[in-house]
Design a protein around this motif. Structure first.
Motif, PDB file in Angstrom:
ATOM      1  N   GLY A   7      25.531   7.142  30.448  1.00 15.47           N
ATOM      2  CA  GLY A   7      25.590   7.544  29.044  1.00 15.47           C
ATOM      3  C   GLY A   7      25.292   9.035  28.970  1.00 15.47           C
ATOM      4  O   GLY A   7      26.137   9.871  29.281  1.00 15.47           O
ATOM      5  N   THR A   8      24.071   9.366  28.632  1.00 16.29           N
ATOM      6  CA  THR A   8      23.622  10.756  28.655  1.00 16.29           C
ATOM      7  C   THR A   8      22.984  11.034  30.016  1.00 16.29           C
ATOM      8  O   THR A   8      22.141  10.262  30.461  1.00 16.29           O
ATOM      9  CB  THR A   8      22.582  10.998  27.540  1.00 16.29           C
ATOM     10  N   VAL A   9      23.418  12.101  30.653  1.00 11.03           N
ATOM     11  CA  VAL A   9      22.836  12.437  31.957  1.00 11.03           C
ATOM     12  C   VAL A   9      21.677  13.402  31.726  1.00 11.03           C
ATOM     13  O   VAL A   9      21.882  14.573  31.423  1.00 11.03           O
ATOM     14  CB  VAL A   9      23.896  13.049  32.900  1.00 11.03           C
ATOM     15  N   TYR A  10      20.490  12.877  31.818  1.00 12.52           N
ATOM     16  CA  TYR A  10      19.291  13.695  31.596  1.00 12.52           C
ATOM     17  C   TYR A  10      18.438  13.642  32.867  1.00 12.52           C
ATOM     18  O   TYR A  10      18.722  12.855  33.781  1.00 12.52           O
ATOM     19  CB  TYR A  10      18.497  13.161  30.393  1.00 12.52           C
ATOM     20  N   ASP A  11      17.416  14.505  32.886  1.00  9.43           N
ATOM     21  CA  ASP A  11      16.557  14.554  34.074  1.00  9.43           C
ATOM     22  C   ASP A  11      15.740  13.274  34.205  1.00  9.43           C
ATOM     23  O   ASP A  11      14.858  12.997  33.388  1.00  9.43           O
ATOM     24  CB  ASP A  11      15.595  15.751  33.967  1.00  9.43           C
ATOM     25  N   ILE A  22      26.269  11.899  44.812  1.00  7.76           N
ATOM     26  CA  ILE A  22      27.692  11.949  44.455  1.00  7.76           C
ATOM     27  C   ILE A  22      28.279  13.299  44.873  1.00  7.76           C
ATOM     28  O   ILE A  22      29.401  13.385  45.368  1.00  7.76           O
ATOM     29  CB  ILE A  22      27.861  11.713  42.926  1.00  7.76           C
ATOM     30  N   ASN A  23      27.477  14.341  44.694  1.00  4.87           N
ATOM     31  CA  ASN A  23      27.928  15.676  45.111  1.00  4.87           C
ATOM     32  C   ASN A  23      28.254  15.723  46.612  1.00  4.87           C
ATOM     33  O   ASN A  23      29.120  16.472  47.050  1.00  4.87           O
ATOM     34  CB  ASN A  23      26.850  16.723  44.808  1.00  4.87           C
ATOM     35  N   CYS A  33      34.110  10.832  40.618  1.00 10.42           N
ATOM     36  CA  CYS A  33      34.048  11.430  39.283  1.00 10.42           C
ATOM     37  C   CYS A  33      32.903  10.802  38.495  1.00 10.42           C
ATOM     38  O   CYS A  33      32.420   9.710  38.840  1.00 10.42           O
ATOM     39  CB  CYS A  33      35.373  11.276  38.537  1.00 10.42           C
ATOM     40  N   LEU A  34      32.508  11.515  37.463  1.00 10.01           N
ATOM     41  CA  LEU A  34      31.395  11.048  36.632  1.00 10.01           C
ATOM     42  C   LEU A  34      31.917  10.805  35.220  1.00 10.01           C
ATOM     43  O   LEU A  34      32.502  11.703  34.605  1.00 10.01           O
ATOM     44  CB  LEU A  34      30.292  12.119  36.617  1.00 10.01           C
ATOM     45  N   PHE A  35      31.745   9.563  34.728  1.00  4.85           N
ATOM     46  CA  PHE A  35      32.101   9.244  33.344  1.00  4.85           C
ATOM     47  C   PHE A  35      30.811   9.212  32.537  1.00  4.85           C
ATOM     48  O   PHE A  35      29.905   8.434  32.868  1.00  4.85           O
ATOM     49  CB  PHE A  35      32.779   7.878  33.257  1.00  4.85           C
ATOM     50  N   CYS A  36      30.733  10.059  31.512  1.00  6.99           N
ATOM     51  CA  CYS A  36      29.493  10.070  30.729  1.00  6.99           C
ATOM     52  C   CYS A  36      29.754  10.644  29.326  1.00  6.99           C
ATOM     53  O   CYS A  36      30.848  11.134  29.044  1.00  6.99           O
ATOM     54  CB  CYS A  36      28.417  10.886  31.444  1.00  6.99           C
ATOM     55  N   ASP A  37      28.739  10.538  28.479  1.00  4.41           N
ATOM     56  CA  ASP A  37      28.847  11.127  27.135  1.00  4.41           C
ATOM     57  C   ASP A  37      28.567  12.614  27.177  1.00  4.41           C
ATOM     58  O   ASP A  37      29.289  13.410  26.611  1.00  4.41           O
ATOM     59  CB  ASP A  37      27.839  10.449  26.184  1.00  4.41           C
ATOM     60  N   ILE A  38      27.493  12.958  27.863  1.00  3.31           N
ATOM     61  CA  ILE A  38      27.094  14.373  27.912  1.00  3.31           C
ATOM     62  C   ILE A  38      26.159  14.586  29.118  1.00  3.31           C
ATOM     63  O   ILE A  38      25.396  13.694  29.486  1.00  3.31           O
ATOM     64  CB  ILE A  38      26.399  14.791  26.591  1.00  3.31           C
ATOM     65  N   VAL A  39      26.268  15.764  29.720  1.00  4.44           N
ATOM     66  CA  VAL A  39      25.286  16.162  30.735  1.00  4.44           C
ATOM     67  C   VAL A  39      24.341  17.138  30.034  1.00  4.44           C
ATOM     68  O   VAL A  39      24.791  18.199  29.565  1.00  4.44           O
ATOM     69  CB  VAL A  39      25.962  16.840  31.948  1.00  4.44           C
ATOM     70  N   ASN A  40      23.087  16.792  29.946  1.00  2.00           N
ATOM     71  CA  ASN A  40      22.117  17.657  29.258  1.00  2.00           C
ATOM     72  C   ASN A  40      22.127  19.061  29.855  1.00  2.00           C
ATOM     73  O   ASN A  40      22.228  19.214  31.081  1.00  2.00           O
ATOM     74  CB  ASN A  40      20.709  17.069  29.375  1.00  2.00           C
ATOM     75  N   THR A  50      34.093  15.855  39.285  1.00  4.05           N
ATOM     76  CA  THR A  50      34.829  15.867  38.013  1.00  4.05           C
ATOM     77  C   THR A  50      34.046  15.102  36.950  1.00  4.05           C
ATOM     78  O   THR A  50      33.582  13.981  37.203  1.00  4.05           O
ATOM     79  CB  THR A  50      36.197  15.171  38.206  1.00  4.05           C
ATOM     80  N   VAL A  51      33.886  15.695  35.797  1.00  2.00           N
ATOM     81  CA  VAL A  51      33.187  15.020  34.702  1.00  2.00           C
ATOM     82  C   VAL A  51      34.209  14.649  33.636  1.00  2.00           C
ATOM     83  O   VAL A  51      34.967  15.503  33.173  1.00  2.00           O
ATOM     84  CB  VAL A  51      32.086  15.922  34.096  1.00  2.00           C
ATOM     85  N   LEU A  52      34.242  13.378  33.292  1.00  2.00           N
ATOM     86  CA  LEU A  52      35.212  12.899  32.301  1.00  2.00           C
ATOM     87  C   LEU A  52      34.497  12.157  31.180  1.00  2.00           C
ATOM     88  O   LEU A  52      33.377  11.670  31.356  1.00  2.00           O
ATOM     89  CB  LEU A  52      36.220  11.944  32.974  1.00  2.00           C
ATOM     90  N   GLN A  53      35.173  12.077  30.027  1.00  2.00           N
ATOM     91  CA  GLN A  53      34.619  11.302  28.917  1.00  2.00           C
ATOM     92  C   GLN A  53      34.428   9.842  29.344  1.00  2.00           C
ATOM     93  O   GLN A  53      35.247   9.297  30.093  1.00  2.00           O
ATOM     94  CB  GLN A  53      35.588  11.334  27.730  1.00  2.00           C
ATOM     95  N   ARG A  54      33.399   9.236  28.800  1.00  2.00           N
ATOM     96  CA  ARG A  54      33.068   7.854  29.190  1.00  2.00           C
ATOM     97  C   ARG A  54      34.257   6.902  28.955  1.00  2.00           C
ATOM     98  O   ARG A  54      34.521   6.021  29.761  1.00  2.00           O
ATOM     99  CB  ARG A  54      31.857   7.391  28.393  1.00  2.00           C
TER     100      ARG A  54
END
Lengths: 149, 293
Positions: A7-11, A22-23, A33-40, A50-54
């Motif tokens: 969802g949200t990628v937070y610390d 993953i890196n 790839c990373l599917f998420c809402d937002i990376v803080n 690659t970051v993509l919308q969830r």
């Protein structure tokens, strides 16, 4: 190809471990790839994949994995994904407020979702309570991630 | 005969309604489960004109007093103290043993013992994903440290699942369950450990070996009891390691429960005391000939 669903990628320890490992996949020739809402903005690890919308995860046809129990309702409907994994990094169901068994029935016990345990103790508990995990993966171990591809 | 039963959160009401509903095709009984939050007692009487009503003592109010004058019906009261004068006395009173002395001028006072909730559990099925060696159901009994310690010990030694309305901070806890899930969980377990909620009667009915924390509540039938964690673990071990012992125990207690301790027996007891022998006999006949065959 491996996709991570968050969802949200937070610390948090498990998010940091997830992104760090993953890196590393690109170094061994595995696409991810990373599917998420937002990376803080203050997330402490640079995301080098690659970051993509969830919502894009619904079109993904590789192996998709989440360690967030709240994502499993979506995960089970990602019908194009070759494999769907729930990584029970912690014993997450213990933290659900007002837990109903029907929640677990449609998530952890869903036939279309394979489980991953973090260690041998968790493996035994998860086997006893739900079903046998397909893998044991310590701290997002890149060698196990490789097997999921 | 039209029987009105309020849908209140008491085992007695729901299970009596369930038992009566199952025999509706065999005897002249129509059961109406009354949603008390949605419909007033005057409205429900106007619609149903019941011949017999089950009521909780909190429902004896001015509206009921009016109904007593306008309608011809009998009622069974569930309560703990002498009812106010309503111009109509209850035909029977259901109470607990300790409150019986509160009803001085009343005939037909019954203390209904706990019983297996057959209509809720009879259709239970053994399911692979619910299987366990030990099942614990939380809810009625407070989760004291002693109870939690017992749960932890069982969780470490056996494949233990914990369900129920009261959450416990143990990873074996799988949440609240509905009536059907509860029944399937019991059926899929080998041993049910009961800390005093009378779930063991349902387990005995479904042929799952029950263990009851003694000495309170007083056990019905020859259920095995335990007083401390050491005895509990020894009893569970003995049942799980010896299938002959387990089978013998389960068959014995199942027979006791099906002969005396189901809600069909309790319901028959009520109707027998009301002089409605046909309904009482049909209830027991239904249990013996339709459910237990």
């Amino acid at each position: 190809m491996i996709g991570i669903l968050l969802g949200t990628v937070y610390d948090s320890p498990k998010n940091i471990l997830a992104i760090k490992n993953i890196n590393k996949l690109k170094d061994i020739g595995i696409e991810s790839c990373l599917f998420c809402d937002i990376v803080n903005r203050n997330f402490s690890v640079p995301v080098e994949t690659t970051v993509l919308q969830r919502a894009q995860a619904f079109n993904f046809n590789g192996s998709i994995i989440t360690h967030d129990l709240s994502m499993v309702q979506e995960l089970r409907h990602m019908v194009y994904a070759e494999k769907r994994y729930l990584y029970l990094y912690d014993l997450d169901w213990m933290r659900i407020e007002d837990l109903h068994f029907s929640h677990l029935r449609t998530t952890i016990l869903d036939d279309n979702i394979d489980l991953i345990a973090r260690n041998d103790t968790h493996y035994k508990l998860i086997s006893d309570m739900f079903k046998k995990p397909k893998h044991i993966m310590k701290y997002w171990d890149v060698n196990v991630l490789k097997e999921l591809d | 005969m039209k029987i009105l039963i309020p849908n209140l959160p008491f085992y007695h009401f729901r299970n009596i309604a369930g038992c009566l509903e199952t025999i509706s095709s065999k005897v002249d009984v129509r059961t109406f489960l009354w949603e008390t939050e949605q419909k007033s007692i005057i409205d429900v009487f106007d619609e149903v004109s019941p011949d017999l009503v089950f009521l909780h003592e909190n429902q004896l109010d001015g509206a009921f007093n009016i109904l007593c004058k306008e309608f011809d019906f009998d009622y069974v009261l569930v309560g703990s103290k002498e009812p106010p004068d309503m111009g109509k006395k209850p035909s029977a009173v259901i109470t607990s043993q300790q409150f019986e002395a509160n009803f001085r001028d009343q005939k037909n006072i019954m203390s209904l013992l706990p019983a297996a909730k057959v209509t809720e559990i009879h259709a239970a099925q053994e399911r692979k994903f619910l299987k366990s060696e030990v099942l614990i159901i939380t809810g009625v009994v407070p989760n004291t440290e002693e109870v939690l310690d017992s749960m932890r010990s069982l969780g470490q030694a056996y494949r233990t699942k914990i369900i129920g309305d009261s959450a416990v901070p143990i990873p074996n806890y799988l949440g609240k369950v509905n009536m059907l899930e509860r029944a399937d969980f019991i059926k899929s377990a080998k041993v049910l450990v009961d800390f005093g909620s009378y779930d063991y009667l349902d387990a005995a009915y479904l042929k799952t070996a029950p263990l009851l924390k003694g000495p309170s509540p007083p056990p019905l039938g020859k259920v095995q009891t335990f007083s401390d964690i050491a005895t509990l673990m020894a009893r569970v071990d003995s049942l799980l390691s010896d299938s002959v012992n387990l089978k013998g125990y389960v068959e014995g207690i199942h027979k006791e429960v099906t002969c005396n301790h189901t809600y069909y027996h309790r319901c028959a007891q009520i109707f027998s005391s009301l002089g409605m022998a046909e309904i009482a006999n049909t209830l027991l006949m239904f249990l013996n000939e339709e459910l237990l065959q």
